[in-house]
Structures are given as structure tokens and as C-alpha cells.
Design an enzyme around this catalytic site. Structure first.
Site, PDB file in Angstrom:
ATOM      1  N   TYR A 144      -8.999  11.871  -5.260  1.00  0.00           N
ATOM      2  CA  TYR A 144      -9.425  11.675  -3.866  1.00  0.00           C
ATOM      3  C   TYR A 144      -9.760  13.039  -3.291  1.00  0.00           C
ATOM      4  O   TYR A 144      -9.006  14.000  -3.496  1.00  0.00           O
ATOM      5  CB  TYR A 144      -8.297  11.027  -3.059  1.00  0.00           C
ATOM      6  CG  TYR A 144      -8.567  10.902  -1.565  1.00  0.00           C
ATOM      7  CD1 TYR A 144      -7.860  11.687  -0.645  1.00  0.00           C
ATOM      8  CD2 TYR A 144      -9.502  10.010  -1.067  1.00  0.00           C
ATOM      9  CE1 TYR A 144      -8.094  11.571   0.726  1.00  0.00           C
ATOM     10  CE2 TYR A 144      -9.739   9.883   0.303  1.00  0.00           C
ATOM     11  CZ  TYR A 144      -9.034  10.671   1.193  1.00  0.00           C
ATOM     12  OH  TYR A 144      -9.263  10.572   2.556  1.00  0.00           O
ATOM     13  N   ASP A 239     -10.414  21.046  -6.407  1.00  0.00           N
ATOM     14  CA  ASP A 239      -9.865  20.585  -5.129  1.00  0.00           C
ATOM     15  C   ASP A 239      -8.348  20.809  -5.183  1.00  0.00           C
ATOM     16  O   ASP A 239      -7.613  20.005  -5.753  1.00  0.00           O
ATOM     17  CB  ASP A 239     -10.203  19.099  -4.908  1.00  0.00           C
ATOM     18  CG  ASP A 239      -9.628  18.603  -3.593  1.00  0.00           C
ATOM     19  OD1 ASP A 239     -10.039  17.499  -3.157  1.00  0.00           O
ATOM     20  OD2 ASP A 239      -8.768  19.289  -3.024  1.00  0.00           O
ATOM     21  N   LYS A 267      -3.592  21.638   3.746  1.00  0.00           N
ATOM     22  CA  LYS A 267      -2.150  21.348   3.759  1.00  0.00           C
ATOM     23  C   LYS A 267      -1.294  22.610   3.909  1.00  0.00           C
ATOM     24  O   LYS A 267      -1.207  23.180   4.993  1.00  0.00           O
ATOM     25  CB  LYS A 267      -1.780  20.533   2.509  1.00  0.00           C
ATOM     26  CG  LYS A 267      -2.482  19.140   2.486  1.00  0.00           C
ATOM     27  CD  LYS A 267      -2.069  18.311   1.318  1.00  0.00           C
ATOM     28  CE  LYS A 267      -2.966  17.111   1.147  1.00  0.00           C
ATOM     29  NZ  LYS A 267      -2.545  15.914   1.877  1.00  0.00           N
TER      30      LYS A 267
HETATM   31  P1  KE4 Z   1      -7.614  15.868   4.695  1.00  0.00           P
HETATM   32  O1  KE4 Z   1      -9.047  15.673   5.178  1.00  0.00           O
HETATM   33  O2  KE4 Z   1      -6.806  14.595   4.772  1.00  0.00           O
HETATM   34  O3  KE4 Z   1      -6.922  17.072   5.331  1.00  0.00           O
HETATM   35  O4  KE4 Z   1      -7.694  16.256   3.135  1.00  0.00           O
HETATM   36  C1  KE4 Z   1      -8.366  15.384   2.261  1.00  0.00           C
HETATM   37  C2  KE4 Z   1      -7.874  15.627   0.853  1.00  0.00           C
HETATM   38  C3  KE4 Z   1      -8.683  16.345  -0.009  1.00  0.00           C
HETATM   39  N1  KE4 Z   1      -8.287  16.597  -1.276  1.00  0.00           N
HETATM   40  C4  KE4 Z   1      -7.091  16.154  -1.737  1.00  0.00           C
HETATM   41  C5  KE4 Z   1      -6.708  16.459  -3.151  1.00  0.00           C
HETATM   42  C6  KE4 Z   1      -6.237  15.417  -0.890  1.00  0.00           C
HETATM   43  O5  KE4 Z   1      -5.050  14.964  -1.373  1.00  0.00           O
HETATM   44  C7  KE4 Z   1      -6.627  15.149   0.425  1.00  0.00           C
HETATM   45  C8  KE4 Z   1      -5.773  14.341   1.378  1.00  0.00           C
HETATM   46  N2  KE4 Z   1      -4.542  13.859   0.860  1.00  0.00           N
HETATM   47  C9  KE4 Z   1      -4.057  12.601   1.420  1.00  0.00           C
HETATM   48  C10 KE4 Z   1      -2.785  12.175   0.701  1.00  0.00           C
HETATM   49  N3  KE4 Z   1      -2.904  12.158  -0.701  1.00  0.00           N
HETATM   50  C11 KE4 Z   1      -3.842  12.708   2.892  1.00  0.00           C
HETATM   51  C12 KE4 Z   1      -3.038  11.586   3.510  1.00  0.00           C
HETATM   52  C13 KE4 Z   1      -3.896  10.722   4.397  1.00  0.00           C
HETATM   53  O6  KE4 Z   1      -5.049  10.440   4.027  1.00  0.00           O
HETATM   54  O7  KE4 Z   1      -3.363  10.321   5.452  1.00  0.00           O
END
Ligand code: KE4
Length: 425
Positions: A144, A239, A267
Site C-alpha cells: 500500500y 516506500d 510517520k
Molecule cells: P499516509 O498518507 O497515510 O500518511 O501514508 C500512506 C502510506 C504510504 N506508504 C506506506 C507503506 C504506508 O503504510 C502508508 C500508510 N499506512 C497506513 C497503515 N498501514 C495508514 C493507516 C491509515 O490509512 O489510516
């Protein structure tokens, strides 16, 4: 477990927020439960609106490696906030955080700060396409990369598929350049490069997958990506929104001996504040506006308050190097959980890299999305709910990662393992 106030807050939220949440996974739908509402958090503990206390292994999906409301971070944030919170004009703090990232990750010579992981990915992919003049992007099934249209793709049948939109509202045209391959399968990677030689702008990968549950790269997988991208003039994007500063101080590239061309972060580098970053070789990064022609922008990009939290967090991580003890704690915890489940004859697999791990209700091995998807998600839902009642907060989905923070104590870990021994699920 009392849930009166949580339930009331959820009904109120649903009246004015779609699904009552601001990010879908928080709604607990994947575990068939109603969400809790957090009143406060400190260290490794969460306290919900009904005053239930939990040991937190989700840590806001990764950022809270130093624990919640860490004094040194909040002190820094307070100091910076008192001087104004947003200017839309450069501050020296942004240079300081960028420098810390450059010094921590050998493959990163320049950094563009943004406000989320999704934006970091958008920036990296647009930059790769802008620099190569190519359109196609390879991603891996089960990884993701945020909710940008062309990354919301689901695999069709067959090993190599063109991404069909996985969400309404994403036009087919927007995903026609996204090629989906199985994770940990260099063979299909070679076929894709043979078939689309000269057309692939980038390969984007979670170097340690966290979004199908934790799935480590098998030996040679990342090196194969590196070799193919170099041979074909494609940009290799790691990523590391989850793995950045989680597995070690910096990126996992040093661990696996593979250098990415662009690295996406988020994060942890924001210490619990909204942040993302795209970094890489200056020869690539200098194509970003205003130096280059690839446009990218953000009102709150590099916001001084978020950056201050990130600087304070990285300073502590660099000074204290908690990584060996984080790894040991996670190792102990996973060993204890596995032992407890084995005693109960519960089929399971635990994948762990450093202090990120996933317990799959699955005989294993779990090496890609197909094997991860065989997990018993109903069993996980029962486990999640029972552990919540026992005062342990886990990610509300089988396909997410658990994390340990510097604040988790041996007492917390034993309480968690004892709960696994006793819960009925
Ligand atoms: P954000 O746009 O949510 O800050 O980051 C997206 C993203 C990009 N790349 C990786 C590997 C990620 O894990 C994420 C976001 N992680 C999720 C949980 N696995 C965020 C939780 C959510 O969507 O509420």
C-alpha cells in the site's frame, strides 16, 4: 469492558463524519467491532473515553516509536509553536530536518518535505515519470502506498496484471499505466521488464511490506529490483513510510545492501505530527520545481511545528539508538505469543523484522499477498476483540503491522503474553 461513552461518541461522529472516522481502518470494520475513542495517551498506554487503559502495539500506525506524549518532543513543539505555527515561508528547521535525513540515508542527497506519506509517494512517482519521460509504474500486490488514484489498484487474475481501480471514483484510465506484480517474485519482474522494455518509469516497493501484514523481502528480491531498474533506466522507489527510522536509524537500504533512487518517508519522521518526505539523488530531486520542471507543492509542507517534532524524535533516536532493545523486546514478545498459541494448538505464523511484526492466523509461510490472504480473518477478529477486552490494543486488521515502542516494559510484554494464554477467541 465498559463501552458506553465510546458508543455514544461513535454515534455522534457518524452523524457528521462518513463512517464516523477520518480514515477507514479506524472504524474497526475489518474486526467487526465498534471503534473506541481515545481520550489521552502516555508512553505505551492509551486511555479511551470510558477510561479503559490499553497497552498500545499500533502506535498510531507506526509514528509513536518513542511512545505517546514524549516529554522531549512536546517541549520542543511548545517552544517552536510559541514563535508561530505556519508561515508558508522557509524556516531553518526544515533545512535541519532535511540534513538529518540526508545524513542518515546514504542514497538521499536532497529531500522535499510534504504532509503525508501519500504525498511523498505522489511526488516520487511524478518525479520518476518526469525524469524518464515514461508512464508505466510497477507496484506489488499487497503493498500500500497511500490513496493516490493510480496506486488504488487491485490485482486481476494472472501473475502480471494491469491494475484495475480498487475504488469507485478512480477512472480506468488513471490506472492503465500501473502494472501489478506478486511480491517476492523476481521471475514475473523480469517478464514485465521484457514486455514493457523502455516504458517503465519506476518500480515502487515497500522494502519490508507492512500493509499485507509484515512480509519481509526474500533473499535476492530487492537486489533483483535494483538490477532490473538500473539495466532499464527505471527509477527504484523504496516506500519506507513505515520502515524509515523504524528498523534502524535511517532506512532499511543499508540492512539489505540495496540503494533506492528515491525514498518515501513519513510517520516516525514527524514524531506524531503530519509529515511525509521524498528524498533521493540530487540529479533526480533537482528536477522538482522550482529548480526543475516537475511540479509539486503544499501549503503546510515543512510546517515548523511538525518539523520540530520530527527533529526532536530523530535526535532522541540517534542519541539513544534504541533499535537493539526494540528488536529484543519484539523478539521476546513474538516468542511468548507463539509459545502461548502453540500451547493452545492455534495455527499461526509470526513474521517479524526488527520491532515490526504481524501474527497471522495462517499455517504459513506468509511470503506474499496470496499466502497472506489465506489467513483466518474471522479468527483474527475474535483475537483482536478479546485482546482489547484484556487491555491490549492491536491493529484492527489482520493485514497490518504491530510495533513496539521504547516505552514498552517487560511487564507489559508478559501481561500481553499472559492475555494470549487466557483469552477466549
Ligand atoms: P499516509 O498518507 O497515510 O500518511 O501514508 C500512506 C502510506 C504510504 N506508504 C506506506 C507503506 C504506508 O503504510 C502508508 C500508510 N499506512 C497506513 C497503515 N498501514 C495508514 C493507516 C491509515 O490509512 O489510516
Amino acid at each position: 469492558m465498559v463501552n458506553k461513552v465510546n458508543s455514544r461518541l461513535f454515534s455522534q461522529a457518524q452523524k457528521v463524519i462518513p463512517g464516523g472516522v477520518n480514515s477507514p481502518v479506524r472504524a474497526f470494520k475489518a474486526v467487526g467491532a465498534k471503534p473506541i475513542f481515545i481520550e489521552k495517551a502516555k508512553g505505551q498506554y492509551l486511555y479511551d473515553a470510558d477510561a479503559n487503559k490499553y497497552i498500545d502495539y499500533c502506535l498510531s500506525w507506526g509514528p509513536m516509536i518513542l511512545g505517546h506524549a514524549r516529554r522531549e518532543v512536546l517541549d520542543e513543539v511548545r517552544k517552536v509553536m510559541a514563535k508561530g505555527t505556519s508561515f508558508g515561508i522557509p524556516t531553518k528547521l526544515e533545512t535541519q530536518l532535511a540534513k538529518m535525513i540526508v545524513q542518515a540515508i546514504a542514497s538521499v542527497e536532497k529531500v522535499r518535505l510534504v504532509s503525508s506519506g501519500t504525498e511523498a509517494v505522489m511526488t516520487a512517482i511524478r518525479l520518476a515519470r518526469g525524469c524518464t519521460g515514461r508512464d508505466k509504474v510497477i507496484k506489488f500486490i499487497g503493498c500500500y502506498h497511500g490513496h493516490v488514484d493510480y496506486m488504488l489498484v487491485q490485482a486481476g487474475s494472472g501473475a502480471m496484471t494491469f491494475g484495475a481501480p480498487s475504488s469507485p471514483g478512480v477512472p480506468k484510465d488513471f490506472t492503465k499505466h500501473t502494472i501489478l506484480l506478486p511480491y517476492n517474485d523476481p521471475g514475473t519482474l523480469k517478464k514485465a521488464f521484457d514486455k514493457y522494455a523502455g516504458k517503465i518509469a519506476a518500480v515502487i516497493v515497500e522494502p519490508v511490506a507492512g500493509n499485507m501484514g509484515v512480509v519481509p523481502p526474500e533473499k535476492g528480491f530487492l537486489k533483483a529490483l535494483r538490477k532490473m531498474c538500473t539495466k532499464n533506466g527505471s527509477v527504484l522507489i523504496f516506500d519506507e513510510v513505515i520502515t524509515g527510522f523504524r528498523v534502524r536509524y535511517g532506512s532499511v537500504q543499508k540492512l539489505f545492501g540495496v540503494k533506492a533512487d528515491l525514498t518515501c518517508l513519513g510517520k516516525i519522521i514527524g514524531g506524531g505530527f503530519p509529515i511525509g518526505a521524498c528524498g533521493g539523488k540530487a540529479s533526480l530531486m533537482d528536477n522538482l520545481a522550482p529548480q526543475g520542471k516537475v511540479y509539486q507543492a503544499g501549503t503546510l509542507s515543512g510546517n515548523p511545528v511538525c518539523v520540530a517534532a520530527g527533529i526532536a524524535t530523530l535526535k532522541l533516536l540517534k542519541a539513544q539508538n534504541p533499535y537493539p532493545s526494540l528488536e529484543l523486546a519484539a523478539q521476546r514478545l513474538c516468542g511468548g505469543i507463539s509459545e502461548a498459541l502453540a500451547e493452545r494448538r492455534v495455527e499461526h505464523t509470526i513474521n517479524r523484522v526488527a520491532s515490526m511484526f504481524t501474527l497471522f492466523f495462517n499455517p504459513g509461510p506468509v511470503t506474499d499477498y496470496t499466502s497472506a490472504a489465506r489467513s483466518d480473518t474471522a479468527r483474527y477478529a475474535g483475537y483482536f476483540t478479546a485482546m482489547l477486552k484484556a487491555g491490549i490494543y492491536l491493529p484492527p486488521s489482520q493485514f497490518e503491522a504491530c510495533f513496539v515502542s521504547t516505552q514498552h516494559t517487560r511487564k507489559d510484554l508478559s501481561k500481553t503474553v499472559n492475555a494470549v494464554r487466557k483469552i477466549v477467541f
